[in-house]
Design an enzyme around this catalytic site. Structure first.
Site, PDB file in Angstrom:
ATOM      1  N   ASN A  23       9.218  14.682   8.616  1.00  0.00           N
ATOM      2  CA  ASN A  23       7.959  14.935   7.838  1.00  0.00           C
ATOM      3  C   ASN A  23       6.560  14.634   8.797  1.00  0.00           C
ATOM      4  OD1 ASN A  23       5.991  13.964   5.823  1.00  0.00           O
ATOM      5  ND2 ASN A  23       7.428  13.247   4.714  1.00  0.00           N
ATOM      6  N   ARG A  87      10.077  18.504   6.688  1.00  0.00           N
ATOM      7  CA  ARG A  87       9.473  19.448   5.021  1.00  0.00           C
ATOM      8  C   ARG A  87       8.655  19.915   5.717  1.00  0.00           C
ATOM      9  NH1 ARG A  87       4.510  14.924   3.117  1.00  0.00           N
ATOM     10  NH2 ARG A  87       3.590  16.549   1.363  1.00  0.00           N
ATOM     11  N   HIS A 176       4.698  17.658  -3.252  1.00  0.00           N
ATOM     12  CA  HIS A 176       4.545  16.713  -3.043  1.00  0.00           C
ATOM     13  C   HIS A 176       6.095  16.523  -4.055  1.00  0.00           C
ATOM     14  CE1 HIS A 176       0.795  13.729  -2.985  1.00  0.00           C
ATOM     15  NE2 HIS A 176       1.351  14.169  -1.361  1.00  0.00           N
ATOM     16  N   ASN A 205      -1.020   8.035  -0.301  1.00  0.00           N
ATOM     17  CA  ASN A 205      -2.195   8.685   0.887  1.00  0.00           C
ATOM     18  C   ASN A 205      -3.083   9.797  -0.615  1.00  0.00           C
ATOM     19  OD1 ASN A 205      -3.923   6.685   2.042  1.00  0.00           O
ATOM     20  ND2 ASN A 205      -2.052   7.672   3.475  1.00  0.00           N
ATOM     21  N   GLY A 206      -2.208  10.852  -0.448  1.00  0.00           N
ATOM     22  CA  GLY A 206      -2.781  11.801  -1.623  1.00  0.00           C
ATOM     23  C   GLY A 206      -2.301  11.809  -2.373  1.00  0.00           C
ATOM     24  N   ARG A 235      -9.640  12.582  -0.728  1.00  0.00           N
ATOM     25  CA  ARG A 235      -9.635  13.547  -1.727  1.00  0.00           C
ATOM     26  C   ARG A 235     -10.226  13.951  -3.330  1.00  0.00           C
ATOM     27  NH1 ARG A 235      -3.537  16.125  -0.154  1.00  0.00           N
ATOM     28  NH2 ARG A 235      -3.237  14.685   1.880  1.00  0.00           N
ATOM     29  N   ASP A 276      -7.828   2.617   1.380  1.00  0.00           N
ATOM     30  CA  ASP A 276      -7.131   2.059   1.137  1.00  0.00           C
ATOM     31  C   ASP A 276      -7.024   1.310  -0.322  1.00  0.00           C
ATOM     32  OD1 ASP A 276      -4.723  -0.187   1.736  1.00  0.00           O
ATOM     33  OD2 ASP A 276      -4.885   0.060   3.447  1.00  0.00           O
ATOM     34  N   ARG A 278      -5.020  -1.651  -1.197  1.00  0.00           N
ATOM     35  CA  ARG A 278      -4.815  -2.832  -0.714  1.00  0.00           C
ATOM     36  C   ARG A 278      -6.857  -3.156  -0.377  1.00  0.00           C
ATOM     37  NH1 ARG A 278      -0.548  -2.335   2.364  1.00  0.00           N
ATOM     38  NH2 ARG A 278      -1.867  -0.033   2.924  1.00  0.00           N
ATOM     39  N   VAL A 325       1.319   3.183  -3.708  1.00  0.00           N
ATOM     40  CA  VAL A 325      -0.469   2.646  -4.547  1.00  0.00           C
ATOM     41  C   VAL A 325       0.777   2.394  -6.012  1.00  0.00           C
ATOM     42  CG1 VAL A 325      -2.200   3.177  -6.086  1.00  0.00           C
ATOM     43  CG2 VAL A 325      -1.860   3.670  -3.503  1.00  0.00           C
ATOM     44  N   ASN A 328       3.150  -0.807  -5.804  1.00  0.00           N
ATOM     45  CA  ASN A 328       3.324  -1.553  -4.611  1.00  0.00           C
ATOM     46  C   ASN A 328       1.837  -2.039  -6.124  1.00  0.00           C
ATOM     47  OD1 ASN A 328       5.025  -1.917  -2.473  1.00  0.00           O
ATOM     48  ND2 ASN A 328       3.740  -0.354  -1.881  1.00  0.00           N
ATOM     49  N   GLU A 375      11.334  10.731  -0.407  1.00  0.00           N
ATOM     50  CA  GLU A 375      11.771  11.973   0.534  1.00  0.00           C
ATOM     51  C   GLU A 375      12.140  12.292   1.715  1.00  0.00           C
ATOM     52  OE1 GLU A 375       7.007  11.268   0.536  1.00  0.00           O
ATOM     53  OE2 GLU A 375       7.158  13.692   0.163  1.00  0.00           O
TER      54      GLU A 375
HETATM   55  N1  LIG Z   1       0.438  -3.520  -2.366  1.00  0.00           N
HETATM   56  C1  LIG Z   1      -0.604  -3.336  -1.877  1.00  0.00           C
HETATM   57  N2  LIG Z   1      -1.491  -2.659  -3.331  1.00  0.00           N
HETATM   58  C2  LIG Z   1      -2.246  -2.326  -3.169  1.00  0.00           C
HETATM   59  N3  LIG Z   1      -1.687  -0.983  -2.698  1.00  0.00           N
HETATM   60  C3  LIG Z   1      -0.988  -0.633  -1.902  1.00  0.00           C
HETATM   61  C4  LIG Z   1       0.088  -1.493  -1.477  1.00  0.00           C
HETATM   62  N4  LIG Z   1       0.891  -1.555  -0.321  1.00  0.00           N
HETATM   63  C5  LIG Z   1       0.110  -0.453  -0.032  1.00  0.00           C
HETATM   64  N5  LIG Z   1      -0.847  -0.184  -1.031  1.00  0.00           N
HETATM   65  C6  LIG Z   1      -0.802   1.416  -0.936  1.00  0.00           C
HETATM   66  O1  LIG Z   1      -0.975   2.578  -0.723  1.00  0.00           O
HETATM   67  C7  LIG Z   1      -1.678   3.877  -0.124  1.00  0.00           C
HETATM   68  C8  LIG Z   1      -0.692   5.078   0.867  1.00  0.00           C
HETATM   69  O2  LIG Z   1       0.418   4.954  -0.259  1.00  0.00           O
HETATM   70  P1  LIG Z   1       2.183   6.000   1.141  1.00  0.00           P
HETATM   71  O3  LIG Z   1       3.233   6.915  -0.012  1.00  0.00           O
HETATM   72  O4  LIG Z   1       2.528   4.848   1.450  1.00  0.00           O
HETATM   73  O5  LIG Z   1       0.666   6.965   1.655  1.00  0.00           O
HETATM   74  P2  LIG Z   1       1.521   8.318   2.014  1.00  0.00           P
HETATM   75  O6  LIG Z   1       0.670   9.383   1.559  1.00  0.00           O
HETATM   76  O7  LIG Z   1       0.426   8.618   3.266  1.00  0.00           O
HETATM   77  O8  LIG Z   1       2.509   8.909   2.393  1.00  0.00           O
HETATM   78  C9  LIG Z   1      -2.762   2.862   0.765  1.00  0.00           C
HETATM   79  O9  LIG Z   1      -3.464   3.157  -0.150  1.00  0.00           O
HETATM   80  C10 LIG Z   1      -2.035   1.413   0.918  1.00  0.00           C
HETATM   81  O10 LIG Z   1      -3.183   1.081   0.659  1.00  0.00           O
HETATM   82  C1  LIG Z   2       1.007  17.725   0.198  1.00  0.00           C
HETATM   83  C2  LIG Z   2       0.224  16.696   0.460  1.00  0.00           C
HETATM   84  O1  LIG Z   2      -0.197  16.030  -0.251  1.00  0.00           O
HETATM   85  O2  LIG Z   2       0.912  15.782   1.024  1.00  0.00           O
HETATM   86  P1  LIG Z   2      -0.194  14.647   2.074  1.00  0.00           P
HETATM   87  O3  LIG Z   2      -0.279  13.289   0.203  1.00  0.00           O
HETATM   88  O4  LIG Z   2       1.503  13.589   2.469  1.00  0.00           O
HETATM   89  O5  LIG Z   2      -1.307  14.294   2.382  1.00  0.00           O
HETATM   90 MG   LIG Z   3       3.531  10.180   1.376  1.00  0.00          MG
END
Ligand SMILES: Nc1ncnc2c1ncn2[C@@H]1O[C@H](COP(=O)(O)OP(=O)(O)O)[C@@H](O)[C@H]1O
Ligand SMILES: CC(=O)OP(=O)(O)O
Ligand SMILES: [Mg+2]
Length: 393
Positions: A23, A87, A176, A205-206, A235, A276, A278, A325, A328, A375
């Protein structure tokens, strides 16, 4: 090509064989090696190409992955490896199902780079490196857009000049998809409604939302690119398109500057300096006003999409929260769905705080579920599905 959405494990049979899943994101590479459903190894290489990072580019990141695997006796040269699943973020309208990678497929993914300049080049780098190392091995591209290929023209079409839109491939694609496919299926099963109506909120994050019925995606919040829709880490999500014109004409910003602003300096980071969740929540608890505004904009947008997708589906069996998010943050789940009791939507505070699989009260008409996304497992399944069909065919 038709979408192959909504498949269950049953459709493809058992997962047999050893698959490496890559990925490759814009700034990270996640990998997982699976033997059937069993995880043999996994890891993440992060901060690729960032200032001060020891990982200069994707090629360097993939070398680290290869070394980590080799150190554990699971190297890419292993004869036991059946396939590699990649991916790929943008499949356009060209790819609506997982596809065995050939020279021609690589060329077509390259043609889609203008639609996903942050993501597709990284995915291609991964493909090129592994094809060079193992030209003998079947490799499969699993597209983020594929699961959304079933959305209707009403949902996919932007209301702009049709000739312009068609010539330039401007339409809504959605992203996604492997997460939405996996989570919608798991959520429907978790509430005893396989094939039911599901709203998936993928909040990483996305971030993106989808409306899924009978395993088919009807609507999704990301558009031609992963910028549309929900408020994300960096974004903006939805925005009056005239803001872009204004930034160019009145503020004198270049297109690259506007791109950077909306993709990297907006969302939670733009609103309060932290992307972030958190950190945002810690500041919120300490009474920080910027964090409070950012958090409320984030949750308000989510609530609007829940309402919209309720209308798209007509009835809803389950709302599923996923991603870092969604999985968690009890506070995000609670706040986004607060006050929707008249729609049959409620969150049980104790269950929500404990992060149980079902966080709605027993008598709620609409279930609310927390479903960790996977994923990599979904990509492995789809990869092996293609391999076994290719072998049979
Ligand atoms: N315990 C938590 N409480 C709130 N937000 C969290 C917690 N653990 C992780 N996150 C949030 O999850 C987000 C990352 O999500 P993730 O699905 O791992 O990202 P990605 O899109 O990079 O795969 C970050 O904004 C992080 O702050
Ligand atoms: C497509 C996309 O937004 O992917 P990511 O959340 O991994 O940046
Ligand atoms: Mg992700």
């Amino acid at each position: 090509m038709s979408g192959r959405d909504g498949r269950g494990e049953g459709d493809e049979g058992e997962m047999v064989g050893r698959v490496l899943v890559l990925n490759t994101g814009s700034s990270s590479v996640k990998y997982r090696l699976l033997a059937g459903a069993e995880r043999l190894a996994s890891g993440t290489v992060e901060r690729i190409g960032e200032p001060g990072s020891p990982v200069a580019d994707h090629e360097a990141a993939l070398k680290i992955v290869a070394t980590e695997l080799a150190d554990r006796g699971l190297g890419l040269d292993s004869p036991e490896l059946t396939a590699i699943g990649h991916r790929v973020v943008h499949g356009g309208t060209t790819f609506t199902e997982p596809t065995l990678i050939t020279e021609e497929v690589v060329r077509k993914i390259e043609e889609l780079v203008p639609l996903a300049p942050l993501h597709n080049p990284a995915n291609l780098a991964g493909i090129e490196v592994t094809r060079r190392l193992r030209p003998d091995l079947p490799q499969v591209a699993v597209f983020d857009t594929a699961f959304h290929s079933t959305i209707s023209p009403a949902a996919a079409t932007y209301a702009i000049d049709r000739e312009v839109a068609e010539r330039l491939r401007i339409r809504r694609y959605g992203f996604h998809g492997t997460s939405h496919a996996y989570v919608s299926r798991e959520a429907a099963a978790a509430v005893g409604r396989p094939g039911g109506n599901v709203i998936v909120l993928h909040l990483g994050n996305g971030a993106s939302a989808s409306a899924v019925s009978g395993g088919r995606c009807l609507e999704t919040s990301m558009g031609m690119t992963p910028l549309e829709g929900l408020v994300m880490g960096t974004r903006s999500g939805d925005l009056d398109p005239a803001v872009v014109l204004y930034l160019g004409r009145v503020a004198g910003m270049s297109l690259d500057e506007i791109d950077e602003l909306l993709n990297r300096r907006s969302g939670m980071r733009g609103l309060c300096g932290d992307n972030d969740m958190r950190a945002v929540q810690e500041r919120l608890a300490a009474g920080d006003r910027d964090a409070r505004l950012a958090f409320s904009v984030y949750c308000h947008r989510l609530r609007k999409y829940v309402g919209a997708y309720y209308a798209v589906l007509g009835t809803v069996d389950v709302i599923a929260f996923t991603g870092g998010v969604g999985e968690n943050s009890p506070l995000v789940r609670q706040t986004a769905l607060d006050g929707l009791e008249a729609m049959g939507i409620a969150v049980d505070p104790a269950r929500n705080a404990r992060g149980e699989r079902i966080v709605s009260p027993d008598d709620a008409a609409v279930k609310v579920a927390v479903i960790p996304t996977d994923e990599e497992l979904e990509i492995a399944r789809q990869t092996l599905g293609i391999i076994s069909r290719t072998n049979r065919g």
